[in-house]
Design an enzyme around this catalytic site. Sequence first.
Site, PDB file in Angstrom:
ATOM      1  N   GLU A  90      91.926  33.890 -70.357  1.00 57.76           N
ATOM      2  CA  GLU A  90      92.416  33.729 -71.723  1.00 57.76           C
ATOM      3  C   GLU A  90      92.350  35.052 -72.487  1.00 57.76           C
ATOM      4  O   GLU A  90      91.418  35.840 -72.312  1.00 57.76           O
ATOM      5  CB  GLU A  90      91.621  32.636 -72.444  1.00 57.76           C
ATOM      6  CG  GLU A  90      91.928  31.262 -71.859  1.00 57.76           C
ATOM      7  CD  GLU A  90      91.357  30.095 -72.651  1.00 57.76           C
ATOM      8  OE1 GLU A  90      92.023  29.053 -72.723  1.00 57.76           O
ATOM      9  OE2 GLU A  90      90.237  30.217 -73.192  1.00 57.76           O
ATOM     10  N   CYS A 103      92.090  40.573 -78.185  1.00 59.73           N
ATOM     11  CA  CYS A 103      90.757  40.424 -77.595  1.00 59.73           C
ATOM     12  C   CYS A 103      90.955  40.187 -76.100  1.00 59.73           C
ATOM     13  O   CYS A 103      91.542  39.176 -75.704  1.00 59.73           O
ATOM     14  CB  CYS A 103      90.045  39.238 -78.253  1.00 59.73           C
ATOM     15  SG  CYS A 103      88.440  38.888 -77.526  1.00 59.73           S
ATOM     16  N   CYS A 110      81.358  34.635 -66.208  1.00 61.35           N
ATOM     17  CA  CYS A 110      80.358  35.577 -66.731  1.00 61.35           C
ATOM     18  C   CYS A 110      78.966  35.150 -66.264  1.00 61.35           C
ATOM     19  O   CYS A 110      78.648  33.966 -66.271  1.00 61.35           O
ATOM     20  CB  CYS A 110      80.411  35.588 -68.260  1.00 61.35           C
ATOM     21  SG  CYS A 110      79.241  36.746 -68.989  1.00 61.35           S
ATOM     22  N   CYS A 114      74.688  33.208 -71.780  1.00 61.28           N
ATOM     23  CA  CYS A 114      74.331  32.882 -73.162  1.00 61.28           C
ATOM     24  C   CYS A 114      74.523  31.367 -73.307  1.00 61.28           C
ATOM     25  O   CYS A 114      75.560  30.833 -72.908  1.00 61.28           O
ATOM     26  CB  CYS A 114      75.229  33.637 -74.140  1.00 61.28           C
ATOM     27  SG  CYS A 114      75.147  35.414 -73.872  1.00 61.28           S
ATOM     28  N   CYS A 117      77.741  29.701 -75.113  1.00 54.75           N
ATOM     29  CA  CYS A 117      79.064  30.284 -74.879  1.00 54.75           C
ATOM     30  C   CYS A 117      79.836  29.581 -73.763  1.00 54.75           C
ATOM     31  O   CYS A 117      79.356  29.511 -72.626  1.00 54.75           O
ATOM     32  CB  CYS A 117      78.893  31.768 -74.545  1.00 54.75           C
ATOM     33  SG  CYS A 117      80.412  32.533 -74.016  1.00 54.75           S
ATOM     34  N   CYS A 331      85.191  33.219 -81.089  1.00 51.47           N
ATOM     35  CA  CYS A 331      84.096  33.747 -80.278  1.00 51.47           C
ATOM     36  C   CYS A 331      83.367  32.647 -79.533  1.00 51.47           C
ATOM     37  O   CYS A 331      82.988  31.644 -80.116  1.00 51.47           O
ATOM     38  CB  CYS A 331      83.074  34.435 -81.185  1.00 51.47           C
ATOM     39  SG  CYS A 331      83.516  36.099 -81.482  1.00 51.47           S
TER      40      CYS A 331
HETATM   41  S1  SF4 Z   1      78.735  35.562 -74.976  1.00 45.10           S
HETATM   42 FE1  SF4 Z   1      79.633  34.508 -73.190  1.00 45.10          FE
HETATM   43  S2  SF4 Z   1      81.058  35.985 -72.289  1.00 45.10           S
HETATM   44 FE2  SF4 Z   1      79.714  37.142 -73.681  1.00 45.10          FE
HETATM   45  S3  SF4 Z   1      78.047  37.832 -72.364  1.00 45.10           S
HETATM   46 FE3  SF4 Z   1      77.361  35.878 -73.216  1.00 45.10          FE
HETATM   47  S4  SF4 Z   1      77.975  34.333 -71.670  1.00 45.10           S
HETATM   48 FE4  SF4 Z   1      79.107  36.236 -71.216  1.00 45.10          FE
END
Ligand code: SF4
Length: 341
Positions: A90, A103, A110, A114, A117, A331
């Site tokens: 995306e 962006c 990833c 986090c 996220c 975000c």
């Molecule tokens: S916010 Fe999401 S994309 Fe960014 S580093 Fe943390 S887990 Fe990875």
Amino acid sequence: MKNFYGMTKDELCNYLVENGFKKFNGKQLYEWVYKKQTTEVSLMTNISKKLGAFVRDNFSFKGLTTKTHQISSDGTEKFLFELADGNSIETVLMRHNYGNSVCVTTQLGCNIGCTFCASGLQKKKRDLDASEIVMQVLKVAEITKERVSHVVIMGIGEPFDNYHNTMKFINIINDPFGLEIGARHITVSTSGLVPKIIDFSKEDKQVNLAISLHAPNNAVRSSIMKINDVYPIEDVIDAAREYVNATNRRITFEYILLENINDESWHADELSNLLRGLNCYVNLIRYNTVSEFNYVGSSEDRAQRFHRRLLERGITATLRREKGSDIDAACGQLRSKKGNL
Ligand code: SF4
């Protein structure tokens, strides 16, 4: 075949020289492809037949395929692009009064983990190469027929976990013979990979750096960002100081406001103490709901109280208006997708 979009101008020039052409031919090709936006060799009027044939035989200009395109009520646009290997990513376009900002995504999934996220729900499958990041910018410009003046490297993935390709990407879009997006109009965001922040501070670039801090102490940060167990908050702040000292540039801290988790007044006080004396700016973002998680974004009142508290303590901060949350383009809401849709 080399993908043209993955080559810096210097790499292109060297490759051409190795094959019997002149260095300036690289600049000509860069201008045709990026400035005049043509990959059709017959239209490149100032190159020789021999170079034209070489381009046809040696370079691929294969782009991304658009799978879906959504437009938010605030004008933000989200694109789902398919890569050559069938995976999808995306990319988001945000419209600001100062220009259009794209962006970009840097990894398929990833590994940073986090806990708030959506982008991290899929573990990293692979890094994107530089061409796949460049093509996101080109494709958005092609679809919207509007100039992209700013780029934020804040989509899916941790750009500093794909450092080489991220730096190559910056090089390519910043090139004066290419897209010529000014270094000061490019922002790279990291979750706080300390060694890479140090490496980045040594790059001779005026690119902006943002660190996702999201907490004022180790206990809160570790509870929402596992990476904090590897690089604790004091090491991140030390690295930020080193960056500011080395570059003379202001650093941005991103801070997502999660109700009752990191948005109390004493959190604002702790944050002010942590950042005191550092040339920085705090970007407060009210958390956008992600269906898979139970987190709640701070109410407008709590967010404003936190913001005021920082300002009263001499910390420069803004409370950002979120864009694109109605199409999951804000975000922490982006996702990569596997295989065919
Ligand atoms: S916010 Fe999401 S994309 Fe960014 S580093 Fe943390 S887990 Fe990875």
